[in-house]
Design an enzyme around this catalytic site. Structure first.
Site, PDB file in Angstrom:
ATOM      1  N   LYS A 180       0.844  -1.190   0.000  1.00 24.77           N
ATOM      2  CA  LYS A 180       0.000   0.000   0.000  1.00 24.77           C
ATOM      3  C   LYS A 180       0.883   1.245   0.000  1.00 24.77           C
ATOM      4  CE  LYS A 180      -3.954   1.944   2.575  1.00 24.77           C
ATOM      5  NZ  LYS A 180      -4.840   1.745   3.756  1.00 24.77           N
TER       6      LYS A 180
ATOM      7  N   SER B 279     -10.335   0.008   7.033  1.00 31.58           N
ATOM      8  CA  SER B 279      -9.632   0.093   5.753  1.00 31.58           C
ATOM      9  C   SER B 279      -8.943  -1.191   5.314  1.00 31.58           C
ATOM     10  CB  SER B 279      -8.616   1.235   5.785  1.00 31.58           C
ATOM     11  OG  SER B 279      -9.280   2.472   5.741  1.00 31.58           O
TER      12      SER B 279
ATOM     13  N   SER C  40      -9.466   2.071   2.729  1.00 29.72           N
ATOM     14  CA  SER C  40      -8.499   2.718   1.858  1.00 29.72           C
ATOM     15  C   SER C  40      -7.409   1.790   1.322  1.00 29.72           C
ATOM     16  CB  SER C  40      -7.834   3.867   2.614  1.00 29.72           C
ATOM     17  OG  SER C  40      -7.055   3.370   3.696  1.00 29.72           O
TER      18      SER C  40
END
Length: 559
Positions: A174, A270, A246
């Site tokens: 990420k 997330s 996210s």
């Protein structure tokens, strides 16, 4: 969601080391010296940790460690190796079949030298290049670096220098973790070309384990939803739908067979939400089990790092490398993690929410589980997300001050009521934008009120401790207790339990003239098991037993 970063100077400009000075004493009879101005406060960036640390164990970390020593001795702090089962049978011949193999099966092939890391890395790089225009999950593709790391892994494995089960396994990260010499954008237009010249702790641990980083994957702007400066990241099963966030890129890339595993983060949903949206398996670990050093801070007392994979054993294999104390992240603690793929379900104390998926419960019952019904979880009025907003505002203060100067906002004259957060629309598809009112609103609450929220939060932690006292875990309903566990720090595992059209979740009244929601096609449908604190290994073991008896996790999207 987001995580703890390295020194704030790395991100928002170097902090000045300002210290108090002792004023000179005037000679007797001489006029007094002019007053020395007080030194300016030390400038802070995004990453400097708080002096106080959130402790999820109701009695505090000291009580937890003392209990571990009393029950298990110093062996409680020794890292248990994860050894995947050896490969047997014929290796798949097709690239796509290899791409969708679970990471622990790829690990077995690599160790047996039936497959090279170079070939596997080339497969994933080709899939990322081919599918990214559809998925929009890649921020930075690392072709040259990845192939060099893969060739090194092949050389070491051939020479007998095997580093462990992640050696030669390609993964995605990420894009809110720093990586030396590679841009780290946080999904934000202002940072799309920024390079933070250091490695996050998890990057170091994965590299030392021999894993091959093939791509930095998308995160929503400042770790919100699935919208980043490159657009929306999509769900591979239903391309009309975003991948949620996210951890948008990690969930999309894993579901599409573009990486063997990925690393995501969570502050409040997330990891859980995108894993559910894309139908994959993921672990939101107990708070404090994985270092967050080198990642974007959103909230020091909430942020967590976890693996996003195809199977529960994959998650266990990756987590066995990631977890443990890091002195650069003072929230971290080492506790036992021993994944038991043959766990005896008859001996576990498992609660079942009335809204838990019946298919999952019945299958586990057939495997030996004796579930017990549970009622509502504890809640404490006045906890909510108030402290989260304040932590986010403090973490992003340097950025907010910079943007305030650019926009002419007087931060000393903020209204006492929150500024409305812009909503995404056809005219404003990137909202909430990089200049985000949520980082301004957190500056308004009084310190007194913030402390009172934290005291109520501790009451909630103790009540959850009482609730879980006679449970090893429970199978939750659709909401997965995300909001409560953001406050309490409990772990959960997300994994597919069925295949069909995913249930829709109400999102408020539809705005007139807006298009109706897209018609969704069948895909893996996920459930959630919430564990007692530090029972990460147990919940993964239960999910593994279910996956041994089913194939929902092995389905592939048509891309």
């Amino acid at each position: 969601m987001a995580v703890l970063s390295a020194a704030g100077a790395t991100y928002f400009g170097k902090a000045d080391a300002v210290g108090a000075q002792t004023p000179a004493t005037p000679a007797a009879g001489a006029p007094p010296l002019p007053a020395t101005p007080a030194p300016a406060p030390l400038a802070l960036g995004n990453g400097e940790p708080l002096a106080s640390q959130f402790q999820p164990w109701p009695g505090g970390t000291g009580a937890l460690l003392e209990r571990l020593v009393r029950e298990r001795g110093v062996a409680a702090f020794a890292r248990a190796p994860h050894v995947p089962p050896a490969w047997s049978g014929t290796m798949p011949a097709e690239d796509e079949d290899l791409a969708f193999l679970p990471a622990h099966r790829l690990s077995a092939l690599l160790r047996a030298r039936k497959l090279t890391s170079t070939r596997l890395t080339e497969i994933y790089l080709a899939r990322l290049q081919r599918l990214n225009p559809t998925l929009n999950c890649v921020v930075t593709l690392l072709e040259t670096q990845a192939l060099a790391e893969a060739r090194k892994a092949d050389t070491e494995i051939a020479a007998g220098r095997y580093r462990g089960p992640l050696h030669g396994v390609p993964y995605g990260l990420k894009d809110l973790f720093s990586t030396r010499g590679i841009r780290t954008t946080w999904g934000v237009p202002d940072f799309k070309d920024r390079v933070i010249d250091e490695d996050a702790e998890i990057v170091v641990r994965l590299r030392d384990a021999g894993a091959v980083l093939v791509a930095k994957l998308s995160t929503g702007i400042f770790a919100q939803n699935d919208q980043w400066f490159g657009g929306r990241t999509n769900n591979p099963w239903n391309l009309s739908q975003g991948s949620s966030g996210s951890s948008a890129g990690p969930s999309s890339a894993v579901a599409a067979g573009c990486v063997a595993f990925a690393i995501g983060t969570e502050t409040q949903g997330s990891i859980v939400s995108p894993a559910i949206r894309c139908g994959i398996t993921a672990l939101r670990p107990t708070f404090g089990r994985v270092s967050r050093f080198g990642g974007m801070v959103l909230a020091w007392s909430h942020d967590r790092v976890g693996p996003m994979c195809r199977t529960a054993e994959d998650c266990a294999m990756v987590f066995s490398v990631l977890h443990g104390v890091d002195e650069k992240d003072p929230s971290t603690v080492t506790t036992p993690f021993r994944f038991d793929r043959r766990v005896d379900l008859t001996r576990l104390r498992v609660g079942v929410d009335p809204d838990a998926p019946k298919e999952l419960v019945e299958k586990l019952r057939a495997l030996g589980l004796a579930p017990r019904e549970i009622g509502p979880r504890p809640s404490v009025p006045g906890v909510g997300g108030g402290n989260l907003g304040v932590e986010s505002a403090a973490a992003m203060d340097a950025y907010v001050q910079r943007k305030a100067k650019e926009t002419g906002l007087d931060l000393a004259a903020l209204p006492p009521t929150p500024v409305p957060t812009p909503q995404a629309s056809a005219d404003n598809p990137m909202a909430p934008a990089d200049w985000n009112p949520r980082f301004v609103n957190g500056r308004v609450p009084r310190a007194f009120d913030v402390l009172q929220v934290q005291r109520r939060r501790q009451v909630l932690v103790r009540q959850w401790g009482d609730f879980m006292r006679d449970l090893d875990m429970f199978i939750g309903g659709p909401s997965a207790d995300v909001s409560a566990n953001a406050q309490t720090g409990h772990p959960c595992v997300v994994f597919p339990y069925a295949f069909g059209v995913p249930p829709s979740r109400p999102s408020g009244a539809r705005v007139p003239n807006d298009p109706p929601p897209p018609v969704l096609q069948p895909q893996p449908v996920c459930a959630t098991i919430v564990g007692g604190l530090y029972n990460d290994d147990l919940i993964l073991a239960v999910a593994h037993r279910f996956q041994e008896a089913t194939d929902f996790h092995a389905r592939r999207p048509a891309l």
